[in-house]
Design an enzyme around this catalytic site. Structure first.
Site, PDB file in Angstrom:
ATOM      1  N   LYS A 112       0.965  -1.234  -0.079  1.00 10.59           N
ATOM      2  CA  LYS A 112      -0.063  -0.042  -0.112  1.00 10.59           C
ATOM      3  C   LYS A 112       0.762   1.407   0.029  1.00 10.59           C
ATOM      4  CE  LYS A 112      -4.497  -1.346   1.947  1.00 10.59           C
ATOM      5  NZ  LYS A 112      -5.541  -0.962   2.881  1.00 10.59           N
ATOM      6  N   LYS A 193      -5.448 -10.135  -8.163  1.00 10.41           N
ATOM      7  CA  LYS A 193      -6.612 -10.566  -7.662  1.00 10.41           C
ATOM      8  C   LYS A 193      -7.848  -9.715  -7.987  1.00 10.41           C
ATOM      9  CE  LYS A 193      -7.662 -10.759  -3.034  1.00 10.41           C
ATOM     10  NZ  LYS A 193      -7.511 -10.833  -1.393  1.00 10.41           N
ATOM     11  N   LYS A 196     -11.052  -3.404  -6.658  1.00 13.97           N
ATOM     12  CA  LYS A 196     -11.564  -2.115  -7.274  1.00 13.97           C
ATOM     13  C   LYS A 196     -10.547  -1.105  -7.681  1.00 13.97           C
ATOM     14  CE  LYS A 196     -14.892   0.238  -5.908  1.00 13.97           C
ATOM     15  NZ  LYS A 196     -15.493   1.204  -4.895  1.00 13.97           N
TER      16      LYS A 196
END
Ligand code: TRP
Length: 330
Positions: A112, A193, A196
């Site tokens: 992230k 994977k 969104k």
């Protein structure tokens, strides 16, 4: 009852079928024989900059999605994390029994933070808040996807260090990872994977309209050559996976067998596979969408969340009181 379960979902705006098959339907199933506490984790969401109005709306929207997917606010406690400030108090305290070195090894943090101009300290200590979420309720089971197993291992280490320093208080929480459905891949790029963040074409929203779902499935990546006995490409495998998961929920599994046989024989038309995936998904999604509309219409969501927060605080308060006493605070 088999003990207390806790899990959290980020208010990301909308659930996709990867979230549904990988986690949420497991949350719903656990309600049958566990005491369940389910949390919309808005404190976690602000570790990456988000518009305040968007965040508030997303938390409500996620609550509606969860109820629509079968989380029953009568049986389970459903609430928004920031309505129970004990989460942050415990997080601070647990931060002092968390190893800095352990935090530097969290792969979700590495993913992230990569490529970001500003990386907040909150993003780094995110797993401590997650441990606080779980330990605040002394939960023993945590239904999550595979990607959260490392955070759960850290939660256990934090519990252990607290217990050894201040005396046994927290049970060590175990992840409950579904065997099937934990990893639905993107339709547009089956090597990653479903998520969104990769963009519109990559996921199917649980609340998306049928025509858009149909379009996305039709354009899902498959492969070209079909020879008998050839190996299945990741895209086709992913479609079979979705079909299998969907039919397992009250559908007819013979369609999966038939299509697999056609594949083996090198005769499968991918349009047929895609139509079957669409039909089976819609069969599951349609009643979920109807339920969501009903709950939204009822105008009760604020009330439901307030009630959930009240019940959550009743469980949280005695834990925090005990922690403060043990640590020597106040
Ligand atoms: N980190 C989890 C995720 O990204 C969300 C989460 C926050 C969570 N707190 C939790 C999950 C506590 C389980 C238990 O999906």
């Amino acid at each position: 009852m088999n003990g207390r379960v806790f899990s959290g979902a980020q208010p990301t705006g909308t659930l996709h079928i990867g979230n549904y098959f990988g986690a949420i339907r497991n949350w719903a199933a656990l309600q049958e024989d566990h005491e369940c506490v389910y949390c919309i984790v808005d404190y976690h969401a602000i570790t990456i900059e988000v518009d305040p109005n968007v965040l508030r709306a997303a938390s409500r929207s996620m609550a509606l999605d969860l109820i629509a997917c079968g989380i029953d606010p009568e049986r389970s406690i459903l609430f928004v994390q920031s309505a129970v400030p004990e989460h942050t108090e415990l997080a601070w305290i647990l931060g002092t029994v968390t190893s800095y070195g352990d935090l530097t090894r969290m792969t979700q943090f590495k993913d992230k933070s990569a490529g970001r101009k500003f990386v907040s300290a909150g993003l780094f200590t995110y797993p401590v808040l997650q441990a606080a979420d779980i330990l605040l309720y002394r939960a023993t089971g945590v239904p999550v996807g595979k990607d959260q197993v490392q955070h759960l291992e850290l939660s256990r280490r934090i519990a252990r260090r607290f217990n050894s320093r201040y005396g046994e208080l927290f049970p060590e929480p175990e992840p409950i990872v579904p065997k099937k459905g934990a990893r639905i891949m993107s339709l547009a790029d089956p090597s990653i994977k479903m998520s969104k963040s990769a963009g519109e074409a990559h996921y199917i929203g649980v609340m998306e309209d049928e025509s858009s779902i149909r379009k996305k499935i039709r354009s899902a990546v498959t492969d070209v050559g079909l020879k008998p006995g050839s190996e299945m490409s990741p895209g086709v495998e992913n479609l079979f996976e979705i079909l299998e998961l969907a039919t397992a929920e009250g559908g007819d599994p013979t369609i999966v067998r038939e299509l697999r046989e056609e594949f083996e024989a090198g005769k499968l038309l991918y349009s047929r596979l895609k139509d079957a995936v669409f039909e089976e998904l819609i069969r599951i999604i349609r009643p979920i969408q109807q339920r969501r509309a009903e709950v939204a219409q009822s105008g009760k969501i604020e009330e439901i969340l307030e009630e959930g927060a009240m019940r959550a605080r009743e469980l949280a308060r005695p834990t925090i009181a005990e922690v403060r006493k043990r640590v020597g605070l106040g």
